[in-house]
Design an enzyme around this catalytic site. Structure first.
Site, short mmCIF file in Angstrom:
data_model
loop_
_atom_site.label_atom_id
_atom_site.label_comp_id
_atom_site.label_asym_id
_atom_site.label_seq_id
_atom_site.Cartn_x
_atom_site.Cartn_y
_atom_site.Cartn_z
N LYS A 187 0.86 -1.19 0.00
CA LYS A 187 0.00 0.00 0.00
C LYS A 187 0.89 1.23 0.00
O LYS A 187 1.60 1.51 0.95
CB LYS A 187 -0.92 -0.02 1.23
CG LYS A 187 -2.18 0.82 1.07
CD LYS A 187 -1.97 2.33 1.05
CE LYS A 187 -1.48 2.86 2.37
NZ LYS A 187 -1.36 4.37 2.32
N GLU A 261 7.51 0.31 12.53
CA GLU A 261 8.65 1.23 12.55
C GLU A 261 8.08 2.65 12.63
O GLU A 261 7.51 3.16 11.66
CB GLU A 261 9.50 1.07 11.29
CG GLU A 261 10.06 -0.34 11.10
CD GLU A 261 11.04 -0.75 12.18
OE1 GLU A 261 11.51 0.12 12.95
OE2 GLU A 261 11.32 -1.96 12.29
N CYS A 295 12.81 9.78 10.32
CA CYS A 295 12.36 9.46 11.68
C CYS A 295 13.51 9.35 12.66
O CYS A 295 13.34 9.60 13.85
CB CYS A 295 11.52 8.18 11.67
SG CYS A 295 12.35 6.76 10.93
N GLU A 393 7.89 14.93 18.01
CA GLU A 393 8.53 14.76 16.70
C GLU A 393 8.06 15.86 15.76
O GLU A 393 6.86 16.13 15.63
CB GLU A 393 8.21 13.40 16.11
CG GLU A 393 8.95 13.12 14.82
CD GLU A 393 8.73 11.71 14.31
OE1 GLU A 393 9.68 11.13 13.75
OE2 GLU A 393 7.61 11.18 14.46
#
Length: 490
Positions: A187, A261, A295, A393
């Site tokens: 996807k 993740e 990330c 973040e």
């Protein structure tokens, strides 16, 4: 700005790749992919609706339950993976043309990186010979003459990849899944589907059996169909911690396997024996990579209080030398953020930090010289570890500099976060750096630079995820160990 005819790169962007065929989307909808440098449409692709995703799942399920793929030897599957890897090499320039136009990475970074993708598929092909697929135990305690642990494919995989580095991330989900004998539905993100289409073309070219890999582009609603469907045995997801928690909850309801993740808020510890200027030079380069949309980026810089101002000044000097602009311009040191909402999020977080009393030492705004594109200046903010800007973040070119009284407090600051993806220790003493690395609660620790290597292994502690990708552990994530206890009848 370099121009490009998209049709010269992708043959079927108006279709979905299901059961080995390019098929029209039943939804009848399309998605426009916007070039973040120009704010113009770069690519239009078919959007998969719920029924399209279900059709892809059915194809993958049929291929696993009744097709040849899981029943091939590992060596036979390795042949296909090597062919995919070699084809990726041949199309490295296509990857490097697509990637900057989807999320803003510099072409100067995208092109060499694209040339490494094929090796991921060849690495997992190589495990066909070297991995211990079957282990034997003599005289098991509860009877029988010998026992075997055999590693079976987990089943049908739903691989969900994000927009920042899809070609790399999907390789480290699909290559181990395929060599294990799994089938998959890939996807793609609506913001960056191009390399998924490129991979589908390669799979058709090398003759991958029908249904082994199915590629769709869908937004969140249709994506959730993939996570909820009981025909999917495992989800491999890379993305935000918030979405990862939701996926984990859905998988828990039916005990589906998942590898997650997720996000990070990684620290760089600058020890007193390391040169401030050298550290700043390294941190400026890594903060600008992919416009900070990584990330594992080092966004919390922890330094002794007596050298704090010196490091801030060195970072400011470094960032102010970085040219912001067209990712295809060799003079550019940083490109745009991937989308308008991402730039707005970064801007809102910096404004909130400023309102909280944090000092913006440099950057902190959209560059006045660029009236098109989703650009944002690389930014240095001074903060404490309790401030919002040091805890959430950002996913942009923003670093916070935090004072520590000593090494013990620096380690405590690094670990004082709900994330645990990556950290780095800057020290000339390798033994000390190793000792500190062992005390840091993160999946990766680098020495004297931002370091991350999915070919070795990648993943996080705490809210940075569950499981590992890359390396041998990345293969184990797509296997189910089975115990077989046998009698000797000879």
């Amino acid at each position: 700005m370099a121009t490009l005819a998209t049709t010269s790169l992708l043959s079927h962007p108006d279709r979905l790749f299901i059961d080995g065929e390019w098929v029209a989307a039943g939804s009848g909808r399309t998605i426009d992919v916007i070039n973040p440098s120009t704010e113009e449409v770069f690519l239009t692709v078919a959007e998969a609706g719920a029924a399209d995703v279900e059709r892809a799942i059915a194809a993958a399920r049929k291929a696993f339950d009744h097709g040849p793929w899981p029943r091939m030897t590992h060596a036979e599957r390795a042949h296909y993976l090597r062919a995919i890897g070699d084809a990726m090499d041949r199309r490295a320039e296509d990857i490097a043309q697509i990637w900057p136009r989807e999320m803003g990475i510099l072409y100067a970074m995208a092109r060499p990186f694209a040339g490494t993708i094929g090796e991921a598929y060849r690495y997992y092909a190589g495990l066909a010979d070297s991995f211990e697929w079957e282990e034997r135990f003599e005289a098991p305690m509860m009877g029988g003459d010998y026992a075997l642990i055999v590693n079976e494919p987990v089943g049908v995989v739903g691989a969900i990849v994000p927009w920042n580095g899809p070609v790399n991330i999907m390789a480290y989900k699909l290559a181990p899944a395929l060599i294990a004998g799994c089938t998959a539905v890939l996807k793609m993100s609506p913001e960056a589907p191009g390399t998924g289409y490129l991979l589908a073309e390669i799979c058709a070219e090398v003759g991958l059996p029908a249904g082994v890999l199915n590629v769709v582009t869908a937004d969140r609603e249709a994506s959730e169909v993939l996570v909820r469907d009981p025909r999917i045995d495992k989800i491999g997801f890379t993305g935000s911690s918030a979405v990862g928690k939701r996926i984990a909850g859905i998988c828990a309801e039916r005990l589906a396997r998942c590898t997650l993740e997720l996000g990070g808020k990684s620290a760089a510890l600058i020890l007193d024996d390391y040169d401030v200027g050298t550290a700043a030079q390294s941190l400026v380069g890594s903060a600008c990579a992919m416009t900070g949309q990584i990330c594992s980026s080092l966004t919390r810089i922890v330094v002794g209080a007596d050298r704090h101002d010196e490091l801030v000044d060195a970072l400011v000097a470094g960032f102010e030398q970085v040219r912001i602009g067209d990712p295809f311009d060799p003079a550019s040191g940083i490109g745009p953020l991937a989308m308008a909402r991402q730039r707005d999020k970064v801007d809102e977080m910096v404004r909130a930090a400023e309102a909280d009393g944090n000092r913006i030492a440099t950057g902190g705004k959209r560059p006045a010289s660029l009236n098109r594109g989703w650009f944002f200046e690389p930014t240095v903010i001074t903060a404490t570890n309790d401030d919002m800007i040091a805890r959430e973040e950002i996913f942009g070119p923003v670093v916070t500099v935090i004072k520590a009284a000593d090494e013990e407090q620096a380690i405590a600051i690094a670990n004082d976060t709900r994330f645990g993806l990556n950290n780095s220790v800057f020290s000339r003493d390798a033994d000390k750096a190793y000792a500190i690395a062992r005390r840091l609660h993160s999946g990766t620790v680098g020495h004297n630079a931002w370091r991350s290597d999915m070919s070795v292994g990648f993943g996080g502690f705490k809210e940075s995820g569950i499981g590992r990708e890359g390396g041998v552990n990345g293969l184990r994530a797509y296997l189910e160990p089975k115990t077989i206890i046998m009698d000797n009848l000879a």
